[in-house]
Design an enzyme around this catalytic site. Structure first.
Site, PDB file in Angstrom:
ATOM      1  CD  GLU A   1      -2.488  -1.440   2.767  1.00 20.17           C
ATOM      2  OE1 GLU A   1      -2.154  -0.306   3.514  1.00 20.17           O
ATOM      3  OE2 GLU A   1      -3.472  -2.262   2.959  1.00 20.17           O
ATOM      4  N   PRO A   2       1.718   1.606  -1.016  1.00 17.39           N
ATOM      5  CG  PRO A   2       2.836   1.536  -3.039  1.00 17.39           C
ATOM      6  CD  PRO A   2       1.800   0.584  -2.245  1.00 17.39           C
ATOM      7  N   GLY A   3       2.082   4.992  -0.688  1.00 17.43           N
ATOM      8  CA  GLY A   3       1.498   6.199  -0.820  1.00 17.43           C
ATOM      9  C   GLY A   3       2.591   7.215  -1.123  1.00 17.43           C
ATOM     10  NE  ARG A   4       5.869   9.713   3.698  1.00 18.28           N
ATOM     11  CZ  ARG A   4       5.640  10.685   4.426  1.00 18.28           C
ATOM     12  NH1 ARG A   4       5.708  12.165   4.178  1.00 18.28           N
ATOM     13  NH2 ARG A   4       4.795  10.325   5.368  1.00 18.28           N
TER      14      ARG A   4
ATOM     15  CE1 TYR B   1       2.430  14.053  10.640  1.00 17.25           C
ATOM     16  CE2 TYR B   1       2.728  14.661   8.614  1.00 17.25           C
ATOM     17  CZ  TYR B   1       2.089  14.327   9.227  1.00 17.25           C
ATOM     18  OH  TYR B   1       0.738  13.513   8.934  1.00 17.25           O
TER      19      TYR B   1
ATOM     20  CB  CYS C   1      -2.422  34.883  12.230  1.00 20.57           C
ATOM     21  SG  CYS C   1      -3.128  36.060  11.014  1.00 20.57           S
TER      22      CYS C   1
ATOM     23  CE1 TYR D   1      -0.416  10.638   3.721  1.00 19.44           C
ATOM     24  CE2 TYR D   1       1.795  10.482   3.163  1.00 19.44           C
ATOM     25  CZ  TYR D   1       0.599   9.752   3.256  1.00 19.44           C
ATOM     26  OH  TYR D   1       0.418   8.499   3.186  1.00 19.44           O
TER      27      TYR D   1
HETATM   28  C1  LIG Z   1      -1.167   5.854   5.219  1.00 18.60           C
HETATM   29  C2  LIG Z   1      -1.273   4.431   5.007  1.00 18.60           C
HETATM   30  C3  LIG Z   1      -0.586   4.018   4.014  1.00 18.60           C
HETATM   31  C4  LIG Z   1       0.465   4.710   3.201  1.00 18.60           C
HETATM   32  O1  LIG Z   1       1.667   5.045   3.704  1.00 18.60           O
HETATM   33  P1  LIG Z   1       2.782   5.745   3.000  1.00 18.60           P
HETATM   34  O2  LIG Z   1       3.890   6.143   4.264  1.00 18.60           O
HETATM   35  O3  LIG Z   1       2.267   6.849   2.483  1.00 18.60           O
HETATM   36  O4  LIG Z   1       3.278   4.910   2.054  1.00 18.60           O
HETATM   37  C5  LIG Z   1      -0.866   2.771   3.596  1.00 18.60           C
HETATM   38  N1  LIG Z   1      -1.649   1.916   4.394  1.00 18.60           N
HETATM   39  C6  LIG Z   1      -2.329   2.381   5.372  1.00 18.60           C
HETATM   40  C7  LIG Z   1      -3.121   1.442   6.335  1.00 18.60           C
HETATM   41  C8  LIG Z   1      -2.214   3.580   5.727  1.00 18.60           C
HETATM   42  O5  LIG Z   1      -2.760   4.278   6.953  1.00 18.60           O
END
Ligand SMILES: *Cc1c(COP(=O)(O)O)cnc(C)c1O
Length: 417
Positions: A273-276, A316, A343, A371
Site C-alpha cells: 500500500e505505498p503512498g508517499r 511534523y 497568523c 500529504y
Molecule cells: C497511510 C497509510 C498507507 C500509506 O503510507 P505511506 O507512508 O504513504 O506509504 C498505507 N496503508 C495504511 C493503512 C495507511 O494508513
C-alpha cells in the site's frame, strides 16, 4: 531522484518550466509529473516479477482524481480509508475489486457501501468492527472478505505522529490477541477470512522495522494456518520513505526482494500500500515571494503559500527542500526563514535557507506530491491552491484554484427575524 530538474537554468519537469506553469495558473500551485508517478509505480510492479501481487496505492497520500486515474490506467489497486476515497477511486475508473479498505474507525454505512461496491478486502482492526461488518453483511446476505490488521509492536524511527505499529498506538489488533480474533472471525457466518495485514508507520527509510514486523507476521501466519484458517494474501501496508533531505531509503526493488524472501515459504499474494513513495517526489508546491522582511535577528521571505497549503512543516516539523525556480549558484544570498502569511508561528515552509531573493521570485517547495494538497485547508479564509499535472511536455489544470464563492459554499446567514 525527482522529475523536477534544472534545464538551461530553469526548474521544470518533462520539458515544462515551472515559471510557465506559474504564468498560466498562478501561485500557490501544486505541480505533479505524470512520468514520475508512472515510473515509481512501475518500479514496484516490476520488482514483483512473476509473484502474485497487488499494488494498492494509498489514496490518502494524494487523492486528486487525475492522479488516481493515471494509476488506474496502469492497473493499480487502491487502499482507501473512507467512502469518500472509494467514490474518488470509482469516479477515476479504478476497479473496486482491487480496493482494500483500511482504517480504525469505519462507519457502518461506509462498510455497507464498500460491500455493495464489491471491494477486495476489509482490513479489520477490532472485534467490534468484525461484529459490525458481520451484521451488515448478513443484512445483505453477503460474505465480507476480511484481513485482520495486526499490530506487530515494532519500533520505527520516524516522527511519533506517523508511527503506527507500537502497542500504545490506536491501530490494529494487538499481536498477542490476533490468533484468538482470527478464530472469532472464522466462526462468523458472514465473514470470509482471506488475509492478514499490517502497517507500521510512514516515512520509514531502513528495512529493519519492516523485516522485524513481517517476520512476526510470518510466525503468526503459521499458527493461524495450524488452526485450520487459510491465508491467501499478506498485505504489508505502506510506509516506505522517500528522500526529503539526505535520506537514503531502500529502492523499490530492494524493498520488494526482502519482503519476498520472508514470505517465500507460502503461495501468498503480496499486497503493498505505498503512498508517499509513489507521489512524494512526483510533486512540488510552487510559490511566489510576496515580500522580504529583514530584522536584526532574522530575515523572513514571506511567500504566498502557507501552512494551510502544506501542513507538514507545521505538523511534523518536516523538512522540505526549497529551490529557486531560476537557478542560483549554491550558497548565494542570505539566510531566510521561508514563511506564509497565516497568523501562526508554526506557519513556516522552511527555516534558515540560504537563498538570493527579491520580491516576486518563484520558489519550489520540493517533495510535496504526497500529504500536500490533500492535507490543505482554508484556514485564514485562504482559498485552496490549484493543482497542475505535467504530461509529455503539456500542462493540465487538474484542480482549479478555489474562488471566494467556493470558500463560503454551503454557508448561510440566519433569517432576519
Ligand atoms: C497511510 C497509510 C498507507 C500509506 O503510507 P505511506 O507512508 O504513504 O506509504 C498505507 N496503508 C495504511 C493503512 C495507511 O494508513
Amino acid at each position: 531522484m525527482s522529475a523536477f530538474v534544472y534545464t538551461n537554468g530553469q526548474l521544470g519537469a518533462e520539458g515544462v518550466a515551472l515559471a510557465e506553469v506559474a504564468a498560466n495558473y498562478g501561485t500557490p500551485c501544486y505541480v505533479y509529473s505524470r512520468a514520475e508517478i508512472e515510473q515509481r509505480w512501475n518500479a514496484f510492479n516490476a520488482a514483483f516479477a512473476g509473484q502474485a501481487h497487488l499494488l494498492c496505492y494509498a489514496v490518502k497520500a494524494n487523492s486528486n482524481i487525475a492522479v488516481l486515474n493515471v494509476l488506474a490506467r496502469l492497473g493499480s489497486g487502491f487502499d482507501i480509508v473512507s467512502v469518500g476515497e472509494l467514490e474518488r477511486v470509482i469516479r477515476s475508473g479504478g476497479d473496486p475489486a482491487k480496493v482494500v479498505f483500511s482504517g480504525v474507525g469505519k462507519r457502518r454505512d461506509e462498510m455497507q457501501e464498500a460491500l455493495k461496491a464489491g471491494i477486495k478486502c476489509f482490513n479489520v482492526e477490532s472485534v467490534a468492527e468484525l461484529e459490525h461488518l458481520n451484521l451488515i453483511a448478513a443484512g445483505s446476505s453477503l460474505q465480507a472478505p476480511v484481513s485482520l490488521r495486526v499490530n506487530p509492536d515494532v519500533d520505527v524511527d520516524t516522527h511519533p505522529y506517523i508511527a503506527t505499529g507500537l502497542k500504545e498506538n490506536k491501530f490494529g489488533i494487538p499481536y498477542e490477541d490476533a490468533l484468538s480474533v482470527y478464530q472469532i472471525a472464522a466462526g462468523m457466518r458472514h465473514i470470509n477470512v482471506i488475509g492478514i495485514d499490517c502497517h507500521i508507520g510512514s516515512q520509514i527509510t531502513v528495512m529493519e522495522p519492516f523485516i522485524n514486523a513481517l517476520e512476526r507476521l510470518q510466525q503468526l501466519i503459521s499458527s493461524i494456518e495450524e488452526n485450520g484458517i487459510s491465508i491467501r494474501h499478506v498485505d504489508i501496508g505502506g510506509g516506505l520513505g522517500i528522500n526529503y533531505k539526505n535520506e537514503t531509503p531502500p529502492t523499490a526493488i530492494d524493498y520488494v526482494k526482502s519482503v519476498q524472501q520472508i514470505f517465500s515459504g507460502g503461495p501468498y499474494e503480496i499486497i503493498i500500500e505505498p503512498g508517499r513513495s509513489i507521489m512524494g517526489n512526483a510533486g512540488v508546491l510552487l510559490t511566489r515571494v510576496e515580500s522580504l522582511k529583514r530584522t536584526s535577528h532574522k530575515n523572513f521571505a514571506i511567500v504566498d503559500a502557507a501552512m494551510n497549503d502544506l501542513l507538514r512543516p507545521a505538523l511534523y516539523d518536516a523538512w522540505h527542500d526549497i529551490l529557486p525556480v531560476y537557478k542560483q549558484a549554491p550558497g548565494q544570498g542570505e539566510v531566510f526563514d521561508v514563511v506564509g502569511p497565516v497568523c501562526e508561528t508554526a506557519d513556516f515552509l522552511g527555516k534558515d535557507r540560504t537563498l538570493a531573493l527579491t520580491e516576486g521570485d518563484l520558489l519550489a517547495v520540493c517533495s510535496a506530491g504526497a500529504y500536500g494538497f490533500c492535507m490543505s485547508s482554508t484556514y485564514n479564509s485562504r482559498p485552496r491552491a490549484s493543482e497542475v499535472m505535467i504530461d509529455k511536455g503539456r500542462m493540465f489544470e487538474i484542480r482549479k484554484r478555489e474562488t471566494l464563492d467556493d470558500l463560503m459554499m454551503g454557508e448561510t446567514l440566519l433569517p432576519d427575524v
